[in-house]
Design an enzyme around this catalytic site. Structure first.
Site, mmCIF file in Angstrom:
data_model
loop_
_atom_site.group_PDB
_atom_site.id
_atom_site.type_symbol
_atom_site.label_atom_id
_atom_site.label_comp_id
_atom_site.label_asym_id
_atom_site.label_seq_id
_atom_site.Cartn_x
_atom_site.Cartn_y
_atom_site.Cartn_z
ATOM 1 N N HIS A 1 52.101 20.457 54.310
ATOM 2 C CA HIS A 1 52.173 19.360 54.512
ATOM 3 C C HIS A 1 50.600 18.701 55.307
ATOM 4 O O HIS A 1 50.500 18.123 56.016
ATOM 5 C CB HIS A 1 53.269 18.434 55.671
ATOM 6 C CG HIS A 1 54.677 18.959 55.095
ATOM 7 N ND1 HIS A 1 55.014 17.940 54.341
ATOM 8 C CD2 HIS A 1 55.508 19.766 55.144
ATOM 9 C CE1 HIS A 1 56.319 18.150 53.800
ATOM 10 N NE2 HIS A 1 56.620 19.445 54.348
ATOM 11 N N ASP B 1 57.222 23.772 58.243
ATOM 12 C CA ASP B 1 58.324 23.522 57.470
ATOM 13 C C ASP B 1 57.775 23.432 55.983
ATOM 14 O O ASP B 1 56.601 23.166 55.683
ATOM 15 C CB ASP B 1 59.152 22.340 57.649
ATOM 16 C CG ASP B 1 58.150 20.928 57.448
ATOM 17 O OD1 ASP B 1 57.226 21.015 58.123
ATOM 18 O OD2 ASP B 1 58.721 20.055 56.974
ATOM 19 N N GLU B 2 58.345 23.857 55.196
ATOM 20 C CA GLU B 2 58.520 23.640 53.567
ATOM 21 C C GLU B 2 57.161 24.257 53.122
ATOM 22 O O GLU B 2 56.386 23.653 52.503
ATOM 23 C CB GLU B 2 58.597 22.188 53.115
ATOM 24 C CG GLU B 2 59.950 21.651 53.490
ATOM 25 C CD GLU B 2 60.105 20.222 52.867
ATOM 26 O OE1 GLU B 2 60.925 19.963 52.107
ATOM 27 O OE2 GLU B 2 59.104 19.457 53.126
ATOM 28 N N ILE B 3 56.996 25.648 53.519
ATOM 29 C CA ILE B 3 55.955 26.231 52.643
ATOM 30 C C ILE B 3 56.381 26.525 51.361
ATOM 31 O O ILE B 3 57.316 27.247 51.080
ATOM 32 C CB ILE B 3 55.913 27.608 53.495
ATOM 33 C CG1 ILE B 3 55.431 27.321 54.952
ATOM 34 C CG2 ILE B 3 54.497 28.318 52.670
ATOM 35 C CD1 ILE B 3 54.302 26.715 54.875
ATOM 36 N N ASP C 1 62.434 26.222 59.208
ATOM 37 C CA ASP C 1 62.058 26.855 58.187
ATOM 38 C C ASP C 1 60.990 28.455 58.788
ATOM 39 O O ASP C 1 61.057 29.244 57.941
ATOM 40 C CB ASP C 1 61.122 26.176 57.118
ATOM 41 C CG ASP C 1 61.748 24.809 57.038
ATOM 42 O OD1 ASP C 1 62.434 24.054 57.929
ATOM 43 O OD2 ASP C 1 61.492 24.241 55.739
#
EC number: 3.2.1.52
Length: 582
Positions: free
Chosen positions: A266, A337-339, A387
């Site tokens: 992000h 988060d969200e790699i 995550d």
């Protein structure tokens, strides 16, 4: 006998008269006394009475940097609000002297506003017009009690509930709202209004998700180019003075401001200033012909910081340092988060690393090992999204993150992931998308979306919203954030946060997206969502929330309605008594 249990003969006569009147008027039989939201833990009001509030009413309190402005604010509110309840409270008016004063006593004026601070208070309002008393261990508990007092005042001329005693404290220590200000920008006044409404609901943490791939609005003295080039424009930035104003306003309202600088994912907006440290920046998020696992991002707006580039850490040290200076909060949210594997794999240096038997999890671990110790060295406890440990593909070894310095915020898989976190010994903040995501249910925001080109009569699913349907206030109210946990595991749940991500939200919808649904969580986390018998009390809460929503609106908060006004004016008539069919 305590002073709040003493009633005069004339008061008793008025009480008997009201009972006789109630036998004549069926409407008065269903009227309810004034209520407080969130409902206090102990509320003793054996005979609902009201006395006038003196036009020269005063609040006496010790002097304190943050408490004094709060006292002044609540004094003005008590004298000028003149709230008119939707249904006239069924209380008995006494002929005693008006309430002249509230005496505020605080045991500890020095304890800072930090996680775990004592927020308890006790409030006594006698029926004879003698001084009301509010006692609290800390400044922050005193603010909670002042809010309660403010909700016990109504009418023009003003009346105040009397002959009552309240003893109150929260069940959960962390009660927050998360707002994303990267995807769409919010003016400082919008954030102040949010914080003010949070305080009124006894919420105590504003989790500010400041940056993301879409924009970097925070002006950092050591890295001014991040905002200068990564924001939406000079008029859509938060200066250090803006941040100080927001943080100070928060403290004056008993709300901590928890900053989040999301990383290493992000971070596409960082590439506007430093393209060399960001992988896959400005690439199309899901190229035609590729499978979902090979995407570069989960939504438009790509970019991950490159853990192999030493300059990444030079920039990060400045970012973390400046942020910690601007925000005195002892928690620091570092995202993680969200790699998305495809993003890192698109970078040539990372391709070489992977070709030499490196893994993406090792890459994330390298990043965390290089940033976590520095954040901790600044006397911060690090908060990550779940995550970092629970992702199926890219995650670090738990040994990298000692539980005493790490908190995990959960957003996937409801109580299952909460269980996984606390069973591993970590403290948890619950923001389950199944219950607490306020943006859900409004469809997808991507254009050219074929899921909206379905034949009539076909299954519409969740209307294109990955986390649909819309989370009703009842869904939020009824959620037990310690569901399925042992007593010891439940102790590791610090509390919860509702979250408003801003793909489809901006200042025009800020208030109705958050309120009064955040109020539902506020009561559930403050005093619980069950009555003395263990039954869920959401049905009983409906009329009270209707009234509280109306009061918030009169205070300038654009909370959305939960029922027609007819339901409010006819309590119980909008309920159902039919059994539910599963």
């Amino acid at each position: 006998m305590s002073s709040y249990m003493i009633f005069s003969l004339s008061t008793f006569s008025l009480y008997i008269l009201s009972l006789l009147c109630s036998s004549i008027s069926p409407i008065s039989a269903v009227q309810s006394p004034i209520n407080v939201w969130p409902k206090p833990r102990i509320f003793s009001w054996p005979h609902p009475l009201a006395i006038p509030l003196s036009p020269v009413f005063t609040i006496t309190s010790p002097n304190n940097q943050y408490l004094t402005p709060a006292v002044d604010r609540y004094l003005r509110q008590a004298l000028t609000e003149h709230h008119r309840p939707l249904i006239t409270p069924a209380v008995n008016l006494t002929s005693t002297s008006p309430l002249q004063s509230l005496a505020l006593t605080v045991s500890d004026l020095s304890t800072p506003h930090q996680h775990g601070v004592n927020e308890s208070y006790a409030l006594t309002i006698p029926a004879d017009g003698s001084s009301a008393n509010l006692t609290a261990e800390t400044v922050w508990g005193a603010m909670r009690g002042l809010e309660t007092f403010s909700q016990l005042v109504w009418g023009d001329p003003s009346l105040v509930a009397a002959g009552l005693f309240i003893s109150d404290s929260p069940i959960f220590e962390h009660r927050g709202v998360m707002l994303d200000t990267s995807r769409n920008y919010y003016q400082v006044d919008d954030l102040l209004r949010l914080i003010g409404a949070m305080s009124a609901n006894k919420l105590n943490v504003f989790h500010w998700h400041i940056t993301d791939s879409h924009s970097f609005p925070l002006v950092l003295p050591s890295e001014p180019n991040l905002a200068a080039k990564g924001s939406y424009g000079a008029e859509m930035q938060y200066s250090p003075d803006d941040v100080k104003r927001i943080v100070d306003f928060g403290l004056e309202h008993g709300v901590r401001v928890l900053p989040e600088i999301d990383m290493p994912g992000h971070t596409g907006s960082w590439a506007e200033a430093y393209p060399e440290i960001v992988a896959c920046a400005n690439m199309f998020w899901w190229p035609a012909g590729t499978q979902w696992p090979d995407r570069f991002a989960s939504e438009p707006g790509t970019g991950h910081l490159n853990p192999l580039n030493l300059k990444t850490y030079e920039i990060l040290k400045n970012v973390i340092h400046d942020t910690s200076i601007m925000f005195p909060e002892t928690f620091y949210h570092a995202g993680a988060d969200e790699i998305i594997p495809g993003c890192w794999k698109a970078d040539p240096s990372i391709q070489t690393f992977l070709s030499n038997n490196g893994t993406l999890s090792q890459l994330l671990e390298m990043f965390v090992n290089s940033t976590f110790p520095y954040i901790v060295s600044l006397n911060r406890t690090v908060v990550y999204w779940e995550d970092v440990l629970l992702d199926a593909n890219v995650k670090v070894n738990p040994a990298v993150l000692p539980p005493e310095k790490t908190i995990l915020q959960t957003w996937n898989n409801g109580p299952n992931n909460t269980k996984r976190i606390v069973a591993s010994g970590y403290r948890a903040i619950v923001s389950s998308s199944d219950f607490y995501y306020l943006d859900c249910g409004h469809g997808a925001f991507i254009g050219n979306n074929s899921q909206y080109a379905q034949q009539p009569g076909s299954d519409q699913g969740n209307g294109g919203s990955w986390c649909g349907p819309f989370k009703t206030w009842q869904t939020i109210y009824n959620y037990d954030i310690t569901y399925g946990l042992s007593e010891e595991e439940a102790k590791l749940v610090l509390g919860g946060e509702v979250a408003l991500w801003s793909e489809q939200a901006d200042p025009s919808v800020l208030d109705p997206r958050i309120w009064p649904r955040a109020s539902a969580m506020a009561e559930a986390l403050w005093s619980g969502n069950r009555d003395e018998t263990g039954m869920l009390r959401y049905a009983e809460a409906t009329d009270r929330l209707n009234e509280w929503r109306y009061r918030m609106v009169t205070r300038g908060v654009g909370a959305e309605p939960i029922q027609p006004l007819w339901c409010v004016r006819n309590p119980g008539m909008c309920n159902t008594v039919q059994p539910f069919v599963g």
